[in-house]
Scaffold this motif. Structure first.
Motif, PDB file in Angstrom:
ATOM      1  N   VAL A  86     -72.714  58.037  90.123  1.00 51.19           N
ATOM      2  CA  VAL A  86     -71.824  57.177  89.337  1.00 51.19           C
ATOM      3  C   VAL A  86     -72.440  56.979  87.964  1.00 51.19           C
ATOM      4  CG1 VAL A  86     -70.999  54.788  89.048  1.00 51.19           C
ATOM      5  CG2 VAL A  86     -70.750  55.924  91.244  1.00 51.19           C
ATOM      6  N   ARG A  87     -71.618  57.054  86.940  1.00 49.28           N
ATOM      7  CA  ARG A  87     -72.047  56.641  85.601  1.00 49.28           C
ATOM      8  C   ARG A  87     -71.500  55.252  85.319  1.00 49.28           C
ATOM      9  NH1 ARG A  87     -71.126  60.710  80.743  1.00 49.28           N
ATOM     10  NH2 ARG A  87     -72.096  58.939  79.672  1.00 49.28           N
ATOM     11  N   LEU A  88     -72.380  54.378  84.889  1.00 46.25           N
ATOM     12  CA  LEU A  88     -72.024  53.006  84.564  1.00 46.25           C
ATOM     13  C   LEU A  88     -72.413  52.732  83.121  1.00 46.25           C
ATOM     14  CD1 LEU A  88     -71.402  49.970  85.093  1.00 46.25           C
ATOM     15  CD2 LEU A  88     -73.696  49.794  86.096  1.00 46.25           C
ATOM     16  N   MET A  89     -71.465  52.259  82.326  1.00 48.05           N
ATOM     17  CA  MET A  89     -71.756  51.887  80.946  1.00 48.05           C
ATOM     18  C   MET A  89     -71.590  50.378  80.790  1.00 48.05           C
ATOM     19  SD  MET A  89     -72.658  52.126  77.882  1.00 48.05           S
ATOM     20  CE  MET A  89     -73.178  53.829  78.069  1.00 48.05           C
ATOM     21  N   PRO A  90     -72.700  49.636  80.829  1.00 45.20           N
ATOM     22  CA  PRO A  90     -72.647  48.195  80.573  1.00 45.20           C
ATOM     23  C   PRO A  90     -72.788  47.920  79.081  1.00 45.20           C
ATOM     24  CG  PRO A  90     -74.852  48.817  81.245  1.00 45.20           C
ATOM     25  CD  PRO A  90     -74.044  50.105  81.143  1.00 45.20           C
ATOM     26  N   ASN A  91     -72.947  46.674  78.706  1.00 44.74           N
ATOM     27  CA  ASN A  91     -73.283  46.357  77.313  1.00 44.74           C
ATOM     28  C   ASN A  91     -74.252  45.191  77.264  1.00 44.74           C
ATOM     29  OD1 ASN A  91     -71.606  44.147  77.796  1.00 44.74           O
ATOM     30  ND2 ASN A  91     -70.053  44.710  76.295  1.00 44.74           N
ATOM     31  N   THR A  92     -74.815  44.939  76.099  1.00 47.36           N
ATOM     32  CA  THR A  92     -75.905  43.970  76.003  1.00 47.36           C
ATOM     33  C   THR A  92     -75.497  42.524  76.298  1.00 47.36           C
ATOM     34  OG1 THR A  92     -75.596  43.893  73.584  1.00 47.36           O
ATOM     35  CG2 THR A  92     -77.314  45.345  74.448  1.00 47.36           C
ATOM     36  N   PRO A  93     -74.250  42.089  76.117  1.00 45.39           N
ATOM     37  CA  PRO A  93     -73.920  40.729  76.554  1.00 45.39           C
ATOM     38  C   PRO A  93     -74.129  40.490  78.053  1.00 45.39           C
ATOM     39  CG  PRO A  93     -72.306  41.463  74.959  1.00 45.39           C
ATOM     40  CD  PRO A  93     -73.165  42.656  75.277  1.00 45.39           C
ATOM     41  N   ALA A  94     -74.378  41.573  78.814  1.00 42.66           N
ATOM     42  CA  ALA A  94     -74.783  41.409  80.213  1.00 42.66           C
ATOM     43  C   ALA A  94     -76.039  40.549  80.303  1.00 42.66           C
ATOM     44  CB  ALA A  94     -75.049  42.776  80.836  1.00 42.66           C
ATOM     45  N   LEU A  95     -76.870  40.580  79.264  1.00 41.40           N
ATOM     46  CA  LEU A  95     -78.117  39.816  79.278  1.00 41.40           C
ATOM     47  C   LEU A  95     -77.874  38.318  79.267  1.00 41.40           C
ATOM     48  CD1 LEU A  95     -80.145  41.977  76.722  1.00 41.40           C
ATOM     49  CD2 LEU A  95     -80.187  42.118  79.217  1.00 41.40           C
ATOM     50  N   ALA A 101     -69.340  43.486  79.767  1.00 51.17           N
ATOM     51  CA  ALA A 101     -68.167  44.296  80.092  1.00 51.17           C
ATOM     52  C   ALA A 101     -68.683  45.687  80.420  1.00 51.17           C
ATOM     53  CB  ALA A 101     -67.190  44.342  78.913  1.00 51.17           C
ATOM     54  N   ALA A 102     -68.000  46.390  81.316  1.00 53.23           N
ATOM     55  CA  ALA A 102     -68.541  47.670  81.769  1.00 53.23           C
ATOM     56  C   ALA A 102     -67.432  48.598  82.236  1.00 53.23           C
ATOM     57  CB  ALA A 102     -69.539  47.453  82.916  1.00 53.23           C
ATOM     58  N   GLY A 103     -67.731  49.900  82.174  1.00 55.84           N
ATOM     59  CA  GLY A 103     -66.858  50.927  82.723  1.00 55.84           C
ATOM     60  C   GLY A 103     -67.636  51.814  83.668  1.00 55.84           C
ATOM     61  N   GLU A 143     -64.687  61.572  83.342  1.00 55.22           N
ATOM     62  CA  GLU A 143     -65.969  61.219  82.745  1.00 55.22           C
ATOM     63  C   GLU A 143     -65.854  60.999  81.248  1.00 55.22           C
ATOM     64  OE1 GLU A 143     -70.677  62.423  83.161  1.00 55.22           O
ATOM     65  OE2 GLU A 143     -69.141  63.775  83.946  1.00 55.22           O
ATOM     66  N   SER A 144     -64.896  61.667  80.617  1.00 51.21           N
ATOM     67  CA  SER A 144     -64.691  61.434  79.187  1.00 51.21           C
ATOM     68  C   SER A 144     -64.298  59.983  78.910  1.00 51.21           C
ATOM     69  CB  SER A 144     -63.623  62.382  78.642  1.00 51.21           C
ATOM     70  OG  SER A 144     -62.367  62.140  79.272  1.00 51.21           O
ATOM     71  N   GLY A 145     -63.732  59.336  79.920  1.00 54.82           N
ATOM     72  CA  GLY A 145     -63.386  57.927  79.776  1.00 54.82           C
ATOM     73  C   GLY A 145     -64.599  57.045  79.538  1.00 54.82           C
ATOM     74  N   ILE A 146     -65.774  57.480  80.017  1.00 55.76           N
ATOM     75  CA  ILE A 146     -66.998  56.713  79.772  1.00 55.76           C
ATOM     76  C   ILE A 146     -67.340  56.715  78.284  1.00 55.76           C
ATOM     77  CG2 ILE A 146     -69.505  56.707  80.142  1.00 55.76           C
ATOM     78  CD1 ILE A 146     -68.008  55.477  82.429  1.00 55.76           C
ATOM     79  N   ASP A 147     -67.040  57.820  77.592  1.00 59.78           N
ATOM     80  CA  ASP A 147     -67.253  57.849  76.139  1.00 59.78           C
ATOM     81  C   ASP A 147     -66.356  56.831  75.448  1.00 59.78           C
ATOM     82  OD1 ASP A 147     -69.089  59.882  76.477  1.00 59.78           O
ATOM     83  OD2 ASP A 147     -67.645  61.486  76.058  1.00 59.78           O
ATOM     84  N   ALA A 174     -67.479  53.549  73.338  1.00 59.58           N
ATOM     85  CA  ALA A 174     -66.995  53.308  71.972  1.00 59.58           C
ATOM     86  C   ALA A 174     -66.363  51.927  71.826  1.00 59.58           C
ATOM     87  CB  ALA A 174     -65.987  54.391  71.582  1.00 59.58           C
ATOM     88  N   ILE A 175     -65.771  51.392  72.896  1.00 62.80           N
ATOM     89  CA  ILE A 175     -65.132  50.081  72.819  1.00 62.80           C
ATOM     90  C   ILE A 175     -66.099  48.957  73.174  1.00 62.80           C
ATOM     91  CG2 ILE A 175     -63.295  48.609  73.753  1.00 62.80           C
ATOM     92  CD1 ILE A 175     -62.292  50.819  71.910  1.00 62.80           C
ATOM     93  N   SER A 176     -66.650  48.990  74.383  1.00 68.37           N
ATOM     94  CA  SER A 176     -67.464  47.864  74.838  1.00 68.37           C
ATOM     95  C   SER A 176     -68.958  48.140  74.835  1.00 68.37           C
ATOM     96  CB  SER A 176     -67.027  47.420  76.243  1.00 68.37           C
ATOM     97  OG  SER A 176     -67.161  48.475  77.186  1.00 68.37           O
ATOM     98  N   GLY A 177     -69.361  49.391  75.083  1.00 68.49           N
ATOM     99  CA  GLY A 177     -70.791  49.686  75.112  1.00 68.49           C
ATOM    100  C   GLY A 177     -71.447  49.419  73.774  1.00 68.49           C
ATOM    101  N   SER A 178     -70.863  49.950  72.716  1.00 69.75           N
ATOM    102  CA  SER A 178     -71.365  49.730  71.352  1.00 69.75           C
ATOM    103  C   SER A 178     -70.663  48.568  70.669  1.00 69.75           C
ATOM    104  CB  SER A 178     -71.166  50.998  70.515  1.00 69.75           C
ATOM    105  OG  SER A 178     -71.911  52.076  71.043  1.00 69.75           O
ATOM    106  N   GLY A 179     -69.615  48.063  71.275  1.00 73.17           N
ATOM    107  CA  GLY A 179     -68.774  47.042  70.664  1.00 73.17           C
ATOM    108  C   GLY A 179     -69.476  45.783  70.195  1.00 73.17           C
ATOM    109  N   PRO A 180     -70.485  45.276  70.938  1.00 72.37           N
ATOM    110  CA  PRO A 180     -71.146  44.065  70.431  1.00 72.37           C
ATOM    111  C   PRO A 180     -71.649  44.195  68.996  1.00 72.37           C
ATOM    112  CG  PRO A 180     -71.786  44.444  72.699  1.00 72.37           C
ATOM    113  CD  PRO A 180     -70.965  45.645  72.278  1.00 72.37           C
ATOM    114  N   ALA A 181     -72.129  45.387  68.636  1.00 76.05           N
ATOM    115  CA  ALA A 181     -72.624  45.576  67.264  1.00 76.05           C
ATOM    116  C   ALA A 181     -71.510  45.430  66.246  1.00 76.05           C
ATOM    117  CB  ALA A 181     -73.287  46.948  67.123  1.00 76.05           C
ATOM    118  N   TYR A 182     -70.288  45.824  66.613  1.00 74.78           N
ATOM    119  CA  TYR A 182     -69.169  45.679  65.676  1.00 74.78           C
ATOM    120  C   TYR A 182     -68.936  44.195  65.378  1.00 74.78           C
ATOM    121  CZ  TYR A 182     -68.053  50.148  68.110  1.00 74.78           C
ATOM    122  OH  TYR A 182     -68.090  51.378  68.715  1.00 74.78           O
TER     123      TYR A 182
END
Length: 290
Positions: free
Chosen positions: A131-140, A145-147, A179-183, A187-195
Motif C-alpha cells: 500500500v502507498r500512503l501519502m499523509p501530510n505534516t498536520p498529522a503531527l 489528511a491522507a490518500g 497509483e497516479s491518484g497518489i500523485d 499535489a493537493i494535501s501532501g504538499s498542500g500545507p506549504a501552500y
C-alpha cells in the motif's frame, strides 16, 4: 478488523512518532509495536517515551527474533516503511528475505516511490501486499489528511488495517483507484500545507506593513485559515458559495478578491499544484533507478 495488528515501523522519524502516539492513545498495546531506528539517541527517546521495543536492525524489527522485551513472541502483521526516499531501495533490499518470509502488509509513506519498485526490491514473486500512503505534516498535530492506494494483493482485511493506521493521523482520508491518484493526493494535501503557509506568510507580512504586531498578524491570519477550513468541512454550501456570501458587492472583501484575481492568484495556485504533480512523476522515475 478481526484482531489488533502488530505493527513494525522501519524508520523512527516524525511521521512514525505521529502514528505511534495516535495508536497508543487509542489503546493499541505496546506489545504490538516495534520500531527500527539507526540513531542511538532517537532509539532511546522512543523507547523511553513510549515503552515499545526500538532496535537498530530493520530485519530484527520485522522478525522479532532478537532484542525484544515488550513484543517478544509477537509476529509482524504490518510494516510501515517510513524512511527517506534516497535510501529506501537499500533498506527494502536489506529486509527482502524477512518480508518474503512473513508476508506482512507493507505500507509505504515514502514519497515518490512506486509500488512496482517496492515489489522489485522485495522480489517480484514474493507476493507481499503493498500500500502507498501519502499523509501530510498536520498529522503531527492530529489534523492530517491522507490518500491511499493498494495493489491487487491487498485483502479487504488489510485495507481495514491500513485505515486503522491512517485514522490515527488523518481526520480525512481516501482510497484512490490508481497509483497516479497518489500523485494528485500529494499535489493537493501532501504538499498542500506549504501552500497555506505561503498564504499565511503573505497575510502576516501585509498585516505588519499595515501596522499590526507580527505575532498578532500571524495569529489572526492562522485562525482565519483554520476557521475558513472548518466552514468548508461543516457547511452545506460549496466553496464558491461560501466565498460569495462573504464578498459583498463593492465591499472590502470584493476589492481584495478582485485584486487577487487580477494578479492571477487562482491560476498561480493551480499551476503550482500541477507542478507538484509533475515533480511527483519525475521523482518516481528517478527513484525507480535506485
Amino acid at each position: 478488523m478481526a484482531n489488533v495488528p502488530s505493527i513494525t515501523f522501519i524508520g523512527g522519524g516524525n511521521m512514525c512518532e505521529a502514528i505511534l502516539s495516535g495508536l497508543l492513545k487509542t489503546g493499541h498495546p505496546t506489545s504490538h509495536v516495534r520500531i527500527s531506528e539507526p540513531f542511538d539517541q532517537r532509539r532511546e527517546y522512543l523507547r523511553t517515551k513510549y515503552g515499545v521495543d526500538v532496535v537498530e536492525s530493520n530485519g530484527d524489527a520485522i522478525s522479532g527474533k532478537q532484542g525484544m522485551s515488550v513484543s517478544s513472541g509477537v509476529s509482524c502483521d504490518v510494516v510501515v516503511l517510513a524512511v527517506k526516499p534516497q535510501v529506501v531501495g537499500d533498506v527494502v533490499r536489506g529486509v527482502a528475505s524477512e518480508l518474503s518470509a512473513a508476508k506482512p502488509l507493507v505500507i509505504s509513506i515514502v514519497a515518490g516511490v512506486a509500488i512496482k519498485d517496492l515489489a522489485r526490491w522485495i522480489g517480484i514473486d514474493s507476493n507481499v501486499p503493498l500500500v502507498r500512503l501519502m499523509p501530510n505534516t498536520p498529522a503531527l498535530v492530529g489534523e492530517g489528511a491522507a490518500g491511499m492506494y493498494a495493489d491487487a494483493t491487498v485483502s479487504a482485511e488489510q485495507r481495514k488495517q491500513t485505515e486503522y493506521v491512517v485514522s490515527n493521523i488523518a481526520k480525512v482520508y481516501t482510497w484512490v483507484d490508481s497509483e497516479s491518484g497518489i500523485d494528485a493526493v500529494t499535489a493537493i494535501s501532501g504538499s498542500g500545507p506549504a501552500y497555506f503557509f505561503l498564504v499565511i506568510e503573505a497575510m502576516e507580512k501585509a498585516g505588519v506593513e499595515m501596522g499590526l504586531p507580527a505575532d498578532a498578524a500571524k495569529r489572526l491570519a492562522a485562525q482565519t485559515a483554520l476557521g475558513a477550513a472548518k466552514m468548508v468541512l461543516t457547511s452545506d454550501d460549496d466553496v464558491p458559495t461560501l466565498r460569495k456570501k462573504v464578498t459583498s458587492p463593492n465591499g472590502t472583501t470584493h476589492a481584495a478578491i478582485e485584486q487577487m484575481i487580477a494578479s492571477n492568484v487562482p491560476e498561480g495556485i493551480t499551476a503550482g499544484v500541477q507542478a507538484c504533480q509533475a515533480r511527483c512523476q519525475s521523482l518516481s522515475t528517478e527513484f525507480g533507478k535506485l
